[in-house]
Design an enzyme around this catalytic site. Sequence first.
Site, mmCIF file in Angstrom:
data_model
loop_
_atom_site.group_PDB
_atom_site.id
_atom_site.type_symbol
_atom_site.label_atom_id
_atom_site.label_comp_id
_atom_site.label_asym_id
_atom_site.label_seq_id
_atom_site.Cartn_x
_atom_site.Cartn_y
_atom_site.Cartn_z
ATOM 1 N N TYR A 142 21.520 41.609 20.071
ATOM 2 C CA TYR A 142 22.022 41.344 18.897
ATOM 3 C C TYR A 142 21.178 41.966 17.928
ATOM 4 O O TYR A 142 22.159 42.296 16.772
ATOM 5 C CB TYR A 142 22.051 39.811 18.588
ATOM 6 C CG TYR A 142 22.821 38.724 19.368
ATOM 7 C CD1 TYR A 142 22.991 38.810 20.614
ATOM 8 C CD2 TYR A 142 24.201 38.272 18.476
ATOM 9 C CE1 TYR A 142 24.008 38.085 21.280
ATOM 10 C CE2 TYR A 142 24.881 37.448 19.201
ATOM 11 C CZ TYR A 142 25.039 37.279 20.307
ATOM 12 O OH TYR A 142 25.919 36.522 21.240
ATOM 13 N N LYS A 193 16.619 38.288 34.063
ATOM 14 C CA LYS A 193 17.296 39.163 35.030
ATOM 15 C C LYS A 193 15.790 40.127 35.428
ATOM 16 O O LYS A 193 16.128 41.227 35.308
ATOM 17 C CB LYS A 193 18.301 39.965 34.340
ATOM 18 C CG LYS A 193 18.989 40.939 35.478
ATOM 19 C CD LYS A 193 19.960 40.132 36.506
ATOM 20 C CE LYS A 193 20.461 41.188 37.411
ATOM 21 N NZ LYS A 193 21.166 40.499 38.562
ATOM 22 N N ASP A 225 22.328 35.707 36.996
ATOM 23 C CA ASP A 225 23.694 35.381 37.640
ATOM 24 C C ASP A 225 23.709 34.210 38.495
ATOM 25 O O ASP A 225 24.559 33.472 38.619
ATOM 26 C CB ASP A 225 23.951 36.811 38.652
ATOM 27 C CG ASP A 225 22.538 37.187 39.269
ATOM 28 O OD1 ASP A 225 21.418 36.872 39.369
ATOM 29 O OD2 ASP A 225 22.573 38.146 40.326
ATOM 30 N N ASP A 249 24.023 32.917 25.072
ATOM 31 C CA ASP A 249 25.208 32.808 24.400
ATOM 32 C C ASP A 249 26.214 32.626 25.662
ATOM 33 O O ASP A 249 27.043 31.686 25.450
ATOM 34 C CB ASP A 249 25.518 34.263 23.765
ATOM 35 C CG ASP A 249 26.795 34.189 23.232
ATOM 36 O OD1 ASP A 249 27.378 33.056 22.509
ATOM 37 O OD2 ASP A 249 27.697 35.223 23.368
ATOM 38 N N ASP A 253 28.238 28.849 26.594
ATOM 39 C CA ASP A 253 29.605 28.526 26.621
ATOM 40 C C ASP A 253 30.201 27.927 27.960
ATOM 41 O O ASP A 253 30.806 26.903 28.122
ATOM 42 C CB ASP A 253 30.302 29.639 26.556
ATOM 43 C CG ASP A 253 30.878 29.823 25.042
ATOM 44 O OD1 ASP A 253 30.016 29.552 24.027
ATOM 45 O OD2 ASP A 253 31.875 30.628 24.643
HETATM 46 C C1 IPM Z 1 27.580 31.506 18.983
HETATM 47 C C2 IPM Z 1 28.841 32.433 18.645
HETATM 48 C C3 IPM Z 1 28.112 33.588 18.009
HETATM 49 C C4 IPM Z 1 27.135 34.286 18.712
HETATM 50 C C5 IPM Z 1 28.957 34.735 17.210
HETATM 51 C C6 IPM Z 1 30.066 33.769 16.341
HETATM 52 C C7 IPM Z 1 28.437 35.659 16.392
HETATM 53 O O1 IPM Z 1 29.279 32.929 19.800
HETATM 54 O O2 IPM Z 1 27.076 30.844 18.237
HETATM 55 O O3 IPM Z 1 27.205 31.163 20.317
HETATM 56 O O4 IPM Z 1 27.475 35.193 19.506
HETATM 57 O O5 IPM Z 1 25.956 33.991 18.795
HETATM 58 MG MG MG Z 2 28.660 32.020 21.734
#
Ligand code: IPM
Ligand code: MG
Length: 361
Positions: A142, A193, A225, A249, A253
Amino acid sequence: MPTYKIAVLAGDGIGQEVTPEAQRVLEVVGKATGASFEFEPGLAGGAAIDATGGPLPESSLRLCEQSDAILFGAVGGPRWDTLPQESRPERGLLRIRKELDLFANLRPAKCFPMLVDASPLKRSVVEGTDLMVVRELTGGLYFGEPRGREEFADGSERAVNTMAYTSREIERVVRAAFDVAMKRKRRLASVDKANVLVVSQLWREVVTRVARDYPQVAVEHVLVDNCAMALVNRPTQFDTIVTENTFGDILSDEAAILAGSMGMLPSASLGGRVGLYEPVHGTAPDIAGKGLANPIAAILSAAMLLRYSLDRGPDADRVEAAVLRVLEQGHRTGDIAAGGQKTVGTREMGDLIAREVERAY
Ligand code: IPM
Ligand code: MG
């Protein structure tokens, strides 16, 4: 009685709808306890781009720096998708994380018993899931340098991002994760990794070194993975997970699915003086403006704010218990409703939870 100054950056899309519900719950806590909350709104993301030309005005950054905590919504949306990287809404959020040194991002994923059937995964897989992802938030791909694009004489292009970590950056987030694990089941999975990336080799060495200071914590190293697979295969094997920015990240999710919906997942970003609290979900352009969004992730983020920034654990417990009670009573927003179940909108869910919080005092 204490007065708390809370910066409220609702951002875009459903961020505008769920953040007021989280704010309302804090107001109820204030009323019940005599603490006073001063909410100060600020622009961020696409809303800030439209009003000021950039995704994070200096005034918003100052506001954040001068607050006791930040309640954040979500940023981004199709309207701003064609902007260059450096001026997109997401940059605003990344800048706050970096400027405020919020290197440790706590993302709990818990499968509430009454929502087991809201997950697309089998009951036998998700039942009992209760894990915490500690994601490094201010390093890695990032922010790593060099980054950018170059064009060659023949018109073809090359683009670069860099995954870089210093041992200090690794150590501080790893220590934060061990501290979290100590308050949980004392199991820590460090995800990397290391079979391919030299950054991950350093990561693994630092984890092994820090582990000596936490002999009560059982540590394992898991390749990313493999972790992605294990999360949807046997999620109950995990307690605390620590990993670098991009892996975190993606995995967080994935972990959202274990909790039934993205609409259930709160987060806390810690490290500097001021903590930031935001739902893990995004702006959900498909349902934005319709009053349908699930405010629970935002409300649970407010609970984390009470716990981590204001040291008001018992109030956080009450908010979390109120959410559980409302779910137990059978109330659902669309994202967590099983087939045929009646649903409520954002405001109504917020009302129901606020009322239960009030009753808890
Ligand atoms: C998160 C989001 C952010 C990230 C985006 C909106 C920049 O996906 O907080 O997980 O990638 O960190
Ligand atoms: Mg995210």
